[in-house]
Design an enzyme around this catalytic site. Structure first.
Site, short mmCIF file in Angstrom:
data_model
loop_
_atom_site.label_atom_id
_atom_site.label_comp_id
_atom_site.label_asym_id
_atom_site.label_seq_id
_atom_site.Cartn_x
_atom_site.Cartn_y
_atom_site.Cartn_z
N ASN A 117 0.85 -1.19 0.00
CA ASN A 117 0.00 0.00 0.00
C ASN A 117 0.89 1.25 0.00
OD1 ASN A 117 0.58 0.72 2.86
ND2 ASN A 117 -0.42 -1.25 3.22
N ASP A 123 -4.73 -6.21 5.13
CA ASP A 123 -5.75 -7.06 5.75
C ASP A 123 -5.71 -8.47 5.17
OD1 ASP A 123 -6.75 -5.14 7.49
OD2 ASP A 123 -7.97 -4.22 5.91
N LYS A 151 9.01 -17.51 -10.04
CA LYS A 151 8.24 -16.47 -10.72
C LYS A 151 7.07 -17.11 -11.49
CE LYS A 151 8.75 -12.82 -14.04
NZ LYS A 151 9.32 -12.63 -15.34
N LYS A 202 -10.49 -3.47 19.40
CA LYS A 202 -9.07 -3.82 19.52
C LYS A 202 -8.52 -3.48 20.91
CE LYS A 202 -8.55 -3.22 14.52
NZ LYS A 202 -7.63 -3.15 13.40
N1 CTP Z 1 -3.92 -3.38 12.09
C1 CTP Z 1 -3.19 -4.47 12.52
N2 CTP Z 1 -3.26 -5.65 11.83
C2 CTP Z 1 -4.04 -5.76 10.73
C3 CTP Z 1 -4.80 -4.65 10.30
C4 CTP Z 1 -4.70 -3.47 11.01
O1 CTP Z 1 -2.46 -4.36 13.52
N3 CTP Z 1 -4.09 -6.91 10.09
C5 CTP Z 1 -3.86 -2.13 12.88
C6 CTP Z 1 -3.18 -0.98 12.19
O2 CTP Z 1 -1.80 -0.94 12.46
C7 CTP Z 1 -3.90 0.23 12.81
C8 CTP Z 1 -5.29 -0.31 13.09
O3 CTP Z 1 -5.16 -1.72 13.12
O4 CTP Z 1 -3.35 0.59 14.05
C9 CTP Z 1 -6.36 0.09 12.13
O5 CTP Z 1 -6.15 -0.40 10.85
P1 CTP Z 1 -7.25 -0.25 9.69
O6 CTP Z 1 -6.75 -0.95 8.50
O7 CTP Z 1 -7.62 1.16 9.54
O8 CTP Z 1 -8.45 -1.00 10.32
P2 CTP Z 1 -9.04 -2.40 10.07
O9 CTP Z 1 -9.20 -3.00 11.41
O10 CTP Z 1 -8.25 -3.14 9.09
O11 CTP Z 1 -10.50 -2.09 9.57
P3 CTP Z 1 -11.06 -1.74 8.13
O12 CTP Z 1 -10.05 -2.25 7.13
O13 CTP Z 1 -12.33 -2.42 8.12
O14 CTP Z 1 -11.18 -0.24 8.12
#
Ligand code: CTP
Length: 404
Positions: A211, A280, A290, A342
């Site tokens: 990302n 995620d 590859k 969380k």
């Molecule tokens: N985070 C994490 N591990 C993941 C996803 C997110 O530790 N697999 C943590 C990020 O470092 C951040 C927080 O969760 O501190 C929020 O991440 P975000 O991507 O905004 O939230 P999500 O829980 O993934 O929710 P959504 O994608 O539904 O917005």
């Protein structure tokens, strides 16, 4: 900057002309600037320019004693609050790394015990050369702070990393350095872990999902925590910035690697800030070789990554836990949902749909939430100032609540 004595070391790189603007800006900001030039620098810019801008005599020759009552290289070295070298050439970095003192500037650099801030500028290959990188590493370990060169068109015709940072940015860096010395040590004795950057989820040895996270916010937090006296561990995924000095850096490419690095250190931490943009999902399989283009379509199955922050929330004992949320709509309800789900003590939410906030930007606009709702809404601020404010709130609560 007012009342500070700064030695501005100017080496013989084409960027020496930019040092004139830097000298002027440092002087205007209230510093007493003593310019020390190398012999080669005088071939590019005349000492008279610096003398006019700093209103001080310019030093070049070690034996050119301007005041018989003192030995000038020792006197200057002792009086300096900081030494700024701009441009710092590959040659000067090599001399510093190996203790060579064969002119006024290198002698002062060996004699001084004050902080040294070096802004390198050179040809892209000279900068990338293992000798230069090794010298910088030695100097970094000894506490020299680097103001990294920018990427751009170089005087030699190459495009790449090696351009002297702009004078305005160097002044900001010097100001931040002095401010950090005066920062209240709100996190003295605390162990702080910060995650930064975007995770990389590999599809095969040469392809991956990631990302736009630059790591800037996480790095700003690491620097702010360090300046507040904390012992900082930075867990860094893919980042586009130079690492902050004086923090322990652990590389973790994927979400799974980050999870392992974070969890294995969690027990010993007092404060954890999860600023990384963790993917995620990851490809269900990473091909060992590859992937060849065999069909018209390629289906990739993604599987869910563990939510590291959620796991930290579950395991939380004495730790103070801060999460981040990047949202484009319904900031408050999504932020509060994440904070509760969380088990965070604070959640920092930014609306990444705004121009001055989010990935890759130097500024941010955040609201800090606690279990009662919005606790502090910050205006547009530089990421470093945003980091200061977040950690101030955390430190106050940690100290008041007896947590950690
Ligand atoms: N985070 C994490 N591990 C993941 C996803 C997110 O530790 N697999 C943590 C990020 O470092 C951040 C927080 O969760 O501190 C929020 O991440 P975000 O991507 O905004 O939230 P999500 O829980 O993934 O929710 P959504 O994608 O539904 O917005």
């Amino acid at each position: 900057m007012k009342g500070k004595t700064i030695i501005l070391g100017v080496c013989g790189g084409i960027a020496a002309y930019k040092a004139a603007a830097l000298c002027s800006k440092l002087t205007q900001a209230g510093a007493k600037v003593h310019v020390v030039m190398t012999e080669s620098a005088t071939k590019l810019v005349a000492p008279a320019t610096f003398q006019a801008l700093s209103h001080e005599a310019v030093r070049v020759d070690t034996f050119d004693e301007l005041d018989p009552k003192v030995i000038s290289h020792i006197d200057l070295a002792d009086r300096a609050d900081a030494v700024v070298i701009a441009p710092a050439t590959a040659n000067m970095l090599a001399k510093m790394a190996h203790g060579i003192a064969d002119d006024m500037l290198s002698t002062i650099l060996l004699a001084t015990t004050s902080p040294i801030l070096a802004a390198p500028a050179m040809n892209v290959h000279m900068y990338a050369h293992p000798a230069t990188q090794a010298n910088m590493e030695i100097l970094r370990e000894r506490g020299v702070q680097f103001i990294e060169p920018g990427v751009g068109q170089l005087a030699c015709g190459y495009v790449g990393k090696g351009r002297l940072e702009e004078p305005e940015a160097i002044v900001e860096y010097v100001k931040a350095h002095f401010a950090s010395l005066e920062a209240p040590k709100l996190l003295a004795g605390k162990k702080v872990m910060i995650t930064a950057g975007g995770t990389v989820e590999r599809l095969d040895p040469v392809r991956y999902f990631t990302n736009d996270s630059s790591g800037k916010m996480g790095f700003a937090l690491a620097e702010a925590a360090r300046d507040m006296g904390a012992d900082v561990t930075l867990i860094a995924a893919r980042v586009s910035e130079a690492f902050p000095s004086d923090v322990t850096v652990i590389r973790a490419e994927s979400a799974l690697e980050m999870e392992a690095e974070v969890l294995s250190r969690y027990n010993e931490m007092d404060l954890v800030v999860k600023a990384a943009a963790v993917a995620d999902y990851r490809p269900s399989e990473t091909a060992a070789q590859k992937i060849k283009k065999t069909g018209e379509t390629l289906n990739v199955t993604l599987v869910k990554n563990p939510d590291i922050l959620e796991e930290l929330g579950r395991r939380k004992e004495h730790q103070f836990l801060i999460g981040f949320a990047a949202e484009t709509e319904q900031l408050e309800s999504y932020a509060m949902d994440k904070l509760v789900r969380k088990n965070c003590d604070l959640l920092v939410a930014n609306d990444v749909s705004q121009d001055q906030a989010g990935f890759g930007k130097d500024t941010n606009i955040v609201t800090i939430f606690d279990k009662n709702g919005p606790a502090l809404a910050l205006p547009v601020l530089g990421k470093r100032e945003t980091a200061n404010r977040i950690l101030q709130v955390a430190a106050e609560r940690m100290n008041a609540g007896g947590k950690a």
